[in-house]
Enzyme design. Structure first.
Site, PDB file in Angstrom:
ATOM      1  N   ASN A 146     -52.910 -40.126 -20.829  1.00 52.30           N
ATOM      2  CA  ASN A 146     -53.295 -41.216 -19.897  1.00 52.30           C
ATOM      3  C   ASN A 146     -54.329 -40.773 -19.075  1.00 52.30           C
ATOM      4  O   ASN A 146     -54.310 -41.223 -18.056  1.00 52.30           O
ATOM      5  CB  ASN A 146     -51.889 -41.404 -18.995  1.00 52.30           C
ATOM      6  CG  ASN A 146     -51.263 -40.091 -18.348  1.00 52.30           C
ATOM      7  OD1 ASN A 146     -51.897 -38.817 -18.573  1.00 52.30           O
ATOM      8  ND2 ASN A 146     -50.088 -39.860 -18.066  1.00 52.30           N
ATOM      9  N   ARG A 284     -52.446 -34.609  -7.614  1.00 54.31           N
ATOM     10  CA  ARG A 284     -50.962 -34.260  -7.379  1.00 54.31           C
ATOM     11  C   ARG A 284     -50.674 -34.077  -5.739  1.00 54.31           C
ATOM     12  O   ARG A 284     -52.009 -33.569  -4.961  1.00 54.31           O
ATOM     13  CB  ARG A 284     -50.495 -32.729  -7.848  1.00 54.31           C
ATOM     14  CG  ARG A 284     -50.154 -32.836  -9.317  1.00 54.31           C
ATOM     15  CD  ARG A 284     -48.916 -33.586  -9.367  1.00 54.31           C
ATOM     16  NE  ARG A 284     -48.559 -33.662 -10.991  1.00 54.31           N
ATOM     17  CZ  ARG A 284     -49.013 -34.640 -11.938  1.00 54.31           C
ATOM     18  NH1 ARG A 284     -49.773 -35.627 -11.571  1.00 54.31           N
ATOM     19  NH2 ARG A 284     -48.461 -34.678 -13.070  1.00 54.31           N
ATOM     20  N   GLN A 313     -41.386 -36.413  -5.256  1.00 57.85           N
ATOM     21  CA  GLN A 313     -41.158 -37.476  -5.953  1.00 57.85           C
ATOM     22  C   GLN A 313     -39.837 -37.705  -6.485  1.00 57.85           C
ATOM     23  O   GLN A 313     -39.262 -36.888  -6.939  1.00 57.85           O
ATOM     24  CB  GLN A 313     -42.385 -37.768  -7.152  1.00 57.85           C
ATOM     25  CG  GLN A 313     -43.701 -37.855  -6.448  1.00 57.85           C
ATOM     26  CD  GLN A 313     -44.960 -38.211  -7.488  1.00 57.85           C
ATOM     27  OE1 GLN A 313     -45.889 -38.398  -7.321  1.00 57.85           O
ATOM     28  NE2 GLN A 313     -44.390 -38.213  -8.774  1.00 57.85           N
ATOM     29  N   HIS A 332     -46.148 -43.497  -8.069  1.00 61.82           N
ATOM     30  CA  HIS A 332     -46.835 -42.680  -9.068  1.00 61.82           C
ATOM     31  C   HIS A 332     -46.958 -43.613 -10.528  1.00 61.82           C
ATOM     32  O   HIS A 332     -46.069 -43.596 -11.302  1.00 61.82           O
ATOM     33  CB  HIS A 332     -46.331 -41.486  -9.429  1.00 61.82           C
ATOM     34  CG  HIS A 332     -47.057 -40.268 -10.359  1.00 61.82           C
ATOM     35  ND1 HIS A 332     -46.758 -39.193 -10.213  1.00 61.82           N
ATOM     36  CD2 HIS A 332     -48.160 -40.722 -10.987  1.00 61.82           C
ATOM     37  CE1 HIS A 332     -47.634 -38.588 -11.054  1.00 61.82           C
ATOM     38  NE2 HIS A 332     -48.377 -39.401 -11.784  1.00 61.82           N
TER      39      HIS A 332
HETATM   40  P1  NDP Z   1     -57.925 -31.703 -17.642  1.00 59.46           P
HETATM   41  O1  NDP Z   1     -57.179 -30.364 -17.969  1.00 59.46           O
HETATM   42  O2  NDP Z   1     -58.814 -32.015 -18.643  1.00 59.46           O
HETATM   43  O3  NDP Z   1     -58.723 -31.276 -16.467  1.00 59.46           O
HETATM   44  C1  NDP Z   1     -58.710 -30.255 -15.417  1.00 59.46           C
HETATM   45  C2  NDP Z   1     -59.712 -29.770 -14.831  1.00 59.46           C
HETATM   46  O4  NDP Z   1     -59.356 -29.055 -13.523  1.00 59.46           O
HETATM   47  C3  NDP Z   1     -60.486 -28.911 -15.788  1.00 59.46           C
HETATM   48  O5  NDP Z   1     -61.863 -29.064 -15.845  1.00 59.46           O
HETATM   49  C4  NDP Z   1     -60.162 -27.364 -14.918  1.00 59.46           C
HETATM   50  O6  NDP Z   1     -61.395 -26.731 -14.996  1.00 59.46           O
HETATM   51  C5  NDP Z   1     -60.198 -28.065 -13.527  1.00 59.46           C
HETATM   52  N1  NDP Z   1     -59.696 -26.996 -12.630  1.00 59.46           N
HETATM   53  C6  NDP Z   1     -58.694 -26.370 -12.853  1.00 59.46           C
HETATM   54  N2  NDP Z   1     -58.339 -25.617 -11.653  1.00 59.46           N
HETATM   55  C7  NDP Z   1     -59.399 -25.838 -10.652  1.00 59.46           C
HETATM   56  C8  NDP Z   1     -59.927 -25.186  -9.554  1.00 59.46           C
HETATM   57  N3  NDP Z   1     -59.058 -24.247  -8.966  1.00 59.46           N
HETATM   58  N4  NDP Z   1     -60.940 -25.920  -8.971  1.00 59.46           N
HETATM   59  C9  NDP Z   1     -61.626 -26.582  -9.581  1.00 59.46           C
HETATM   60  N5  NDP Z   1     -61.294 -27.177 -10.825  1.00 59.46           N
HETATM   61  C10 NDP Z   1     -60.235 -26.583 -11.237  1.00 59.46           C
HETATM   62  O7  NDP Z   1     -56.837 -32.645 -17.112  1.00 59.46           O
HETATM   63  P2  NDP Z   1     -56.855 -33.903 -16.898  1.00 59.46           P
HETATM   64  O8  NDP Z   1     -58.408 -34.424 -16.495  1.00 59.46           O
HETATM   65  O9  NDP Z   1     -56.108 -34.833 -18.066  1.00 59.46           O
HETATM   66  O10 NDP Z   1     -55.898 -34.109 -15.669  1.00 59.46           O
HETATM   67  C11 NDP Z   1     -55.965 -33.484 -14.536  1.00 59.46           C
HETATM   68  C12 NDP Z   1     -54.808 -33.478 -13.746  1.00 59.46           C
HETATM   69  O11 NDP Z   1     -54.535 -34.642 -13.245  1.00 59.46           O
HETATM   70  C13 NDP Z   1     -53.484 -33.463 -14.296  1.00 59.46           C
HETATM   71  O12 NDP Z   1     -53.221 -32.130 -14.292  1.00 59.46           O
HETATM   72  C14 NDP Z   1     -52.322 -34.046 -13.419  1.00 59.46           C
HETATM   73  O13 NDP Z   1     -51.952 -33.329 -12.479  1.00 59.46           O
HETATM   74  C15 NDP Z   1     -53.213 -35.312 -12.948  1.00 59.46           C
HETATM   75  N6  NDP Z   1     -52.777 -36.529 -13.739  1.00 59.46           N
HETATM   76  C16 NDP Z   1     -52.137 -37.460 -13.020  1.00 59.46           C
HETATM   77  C17 NDP Z   1     -51.799 -38.621 -13.644  1.00 59.46           C
HETATM   78  C18 NDP Z   1     -51.392 -39.661 -12.785  1.00 59.46           C
HETATM   79  O14 NDP Z   1     -50.580 -40.526 -13.463  1.00 59.46           O
HETATM   80  N7  NDP Z   1     -51.448 -39.853 -11.559  1.00 59.46           N
HETATM   81  C19 NDP Z   1     -51.782 -38.697 -15.028  1.00 59.46           C
HETATM   82  C20 NDP Z   1     -52.243 -37.501 -15.735  1.00 59.46           C
HETATM   83  C21 NDP Z   1     -52.815 -36.429 -15.238  1.00 59.46           C
HETATM   84  P3  NDP Z   1     -61.637 -25.545 -16.193  1.00 59.46           P
HETATM   85  O15 NDP Z   1     -60.873 -26.144 -17.281  1.00 59.46           O
HETATM   86  O16 NDP Z   1     -63.215 -25.866 -16.134  1.00 59.46           O
HETATM   87  O17 NDP Z   1     -61.003 -24.452 -15.462  1.00 59.46           O
END
Ligand code: NDP
Length: 399
Positions: A146, A284, A313, A332
């Site tokens: 998603n 989140r 939630q 959400h």
């Molecule tokens: P990804 O794993 O593709 O992306 C997460 C990114 O966050 C990575 O690039 C990672 O960096 C980065 N990251 C992690 N920790 C840090 C930090 N401390 N500072 C800066 N960057 C950081 O996941 P998605 O993009 O698919 O999803 C991200 C989040 O969105 C999910 O974990 C979830 O919480 C939320 N989400 C919400 C939904 C909703 O319905 N509202 C649905 C889907 C997701 P790197 O890998 O470079 O370390």
């Protein structure tokens, strides 16, 4: 094997008899080449409501034909809830970020048979990942299912906050026509500086989707994107989140919640933002400090806040984000459109088929494996837990 599945409630009027669209558009894959979920079979019609109790993620026939027990409930909060009772002898627990069953250390300790925790969606912060590692419980989520749904929601929210859509829509619903009232907080996004905290699957897609609006794009992440992507989008990379928020008119938050990101947007960081900026947080709720956001909206340090994620939630009925000024919150929902449900239900089925057939689950779906962060989990999360305070969810009273 006993599978416990915690899903959100059915529609108040019962399950839909029909849907607005006869079929979903056909997708062929994800932008980075990852394939869509590939279970051997599915027992549901794509486009139907699957994420609620009666939808059962389309799993009942499959599990029962294979001799397993499936328990589906939405009763997930409070000491005497049904989920707490069934977790004690469940082998597998399936929960969703939209309506999370907070799998705290206490619940994990009570779950003597538990081997697998599956997130029907993305984001496994509702699981105490440290406790899962300590108890050898594997954790999987349906990576990418998603992400693009959320990126669409982000674009919608950026436009609706900056243009002040909510206020204008309310005026129409109330029978009014005061144009000055409707536009006194309304701007174009063209020319604005838009930045994402994290440029993973969602963050990068949101940047790509905003590019045609002729804005300046920024990002902060732990790892830098390839130079070709920075060039393609004319991206400015920031070494620190502080550097990025100081220059952006709109900040969208797209990192997972883990101990490193919990409470990242506190009063101190919000005060370092450009005055009058907007925040869109679909990552989140706990990444933003609840009171700090509400008071920055009151003081005008923030012009608007939108998103679909809360903590806990369901959000208690008196959660301050329900009533703070200039917000554009939804429950959400961004990752659980009917389109997304089809993908996460198929992904959960794929994970279960692998588990039952003793096959490896895809690396990209893996968060915790054999007592360690692994796969996507090793890349995107950090050790520890972000579940504290989740018991407040029991304060929510159904309306
Ligand atoms: P990804 O794993 O593709 O992306 C997460 C990114 O966050 C990575 O690039 C990672 O960096 C980065 N990251 C992690 N920790 C840090 C930090 N401390 N500072 C800066 N960057 C950081 O996941 P998605 O993009 O698919 O999803 C991200 C989040 O969105 C999910 O974990 C979830 O919480 C939320 N989400 C919400 C939904 C909703 O319905 N509202 C649905 C889907 C997701 P790197 O890998 O470079 O370390």
């Amino acid at each position: 094997m006993k599978v416990l599945c915690i899903l959100y409630d059915d529609p108040k009027g019962g399950m839909p008899k029909n849907y607005p669209l006869a079929e979903l558009p056909k997708l062929t894959g994800y932008p980075d080449g990852q394939t869509l979920p590939t279970p051997e079979n599915i027992d549901f019609n794509p486009g139907e409501l699957l994420g609620c109790v009666s939808g059962e993620l389309g799993l009942r026939k499959f599990l029962e034909e294979n001799g397993h027990e499936l328990v589906v409930t939405s009763d997930k909060d409070g000491d005497n809830c049904e989920a707490n009772h069934h977790i004690k002898d469940a082998d597998v627990v399936i929960s969703q970020p939209f309506f999370p069953f907070y799998l705290t250390r206490e619940k994990i300790d009570s779950a003597k048979n538990l081997k697998l925790a599956i997130t029907a969606g993305i984001g496994s912060d509702h699981v105490d990942l440290q406790a899962a590692m300590d108890n050898n419980i594997d954790v999987f989520e349906v990576t990418y299912c998603n992400s693009r749904s959320v990126a669409e929601h982000i674009v919608m929210m950026i436009l609706s906050l900056v243009r002040d859509y909510h206020n204008q829509h309310r005026i129409v619903n109330e029978g009014g026509w005061n144009i000055a009232d409707a536009v006194q907080r309304s701007y174009d996004v063209e020319g604005m500086h838009i930045g994402t905290v994290a440029a993973g699957r969602i963050g990068l897609d949101a940047l790509r989707k905003m590019k045609p609006f002729d804005v300046h794009l920024h990002y902060f992440d732990r790892h830098r994107l390839p130079e070709s992507i920075e060039k393609e989008l004319n991206l400015t990379f920031h070494e620190t989140v502080e550097s990025m928020v100081a220059v952006c008119d709109v900040v969208t938050i797209n990192c997972p919640l883990h101990p490193e990101t919990e409470n990242l947007f506190d009063t101190e960081l919000i005060n370092k933002m450009k005055k009058g900026a907007y925040i869109v947080n679909t990552a989140r709720g706990k990444i933003c400090n609840r009171e700090a956001i509400a008071s920055a909206l009151k003081s005008g340090q923030l012009s608007g806040y939108a998103g679909d994620v809360w903590f806990p939630q369901p959000a208690p009925n008196d959660h301050i984000w329900r009533t703070m000024p200039n917000h554009g919150m939804t429950p959400h929902t961004s990752g659980t459109s009917l389109s997304a449900q089809t993908r996460y239900a198929a992904g959960v089925r794929e994970i279960l088929e692998c588990f039952m057939g003793n096959k490896e689950v895809r690396n990209e779906y893996t968060i915790v494996k054999d007592g360690k962060l692994a796969g996507t989990g090793a890349h995107s999360y950090s050790e520890g837990s972000a579940t504290s305070g989740s018991e407040e969810a029991q304060k929510y009273k159904k309306m």
